[in-house]
Design a protein around this motif. Sequence first.
Motif: not given
Length: 147
Positions: A47, A49, A105, A129
């Motif tokens: 993942t 940001r 994000s 995210e």
Amino acid sequence: MRAPRLVCATSLAGILLAGCASGPARPDAQLSAALDQLDAQNEYATTKRCLGTFEYDSVEILDDQHLLFEKGDKSVWLNKLRSRCPGLRADDILAFDMRSNRLCSLDSATVIDRFLLWRRSGPTCSLGEFQELTAPQASLLREAMKG
């Protein structure tokens, strides 16, 4: 004489609303099942940001809470918006409010008018995210949206 007209108008409104309520349902249950399956597969998935503007070529709206960012056949990122964005549709055009050459994000996406691209015409949504997907996982999500 007014009472029958009122009853008739009320009945007509009820029929019209019933027709709207019974229209074709979005495949939310299928998408939810596909997302649950992805979560199970991606317990330790990458993942991020933020995504650099060079990391995606296109954005696909899956539903009112999920976007796919793609870079050709190389990479796919799923973004789950921080909350549902009522009124967001698959054929909408999004404009992103970025503060640099990265989309992050908490940045916002706003639906813009298809004909007057400078005019905002729909909801503004906050990004979440970015979760990396494989091409087969992205296909699974698309299939779930078709129903």
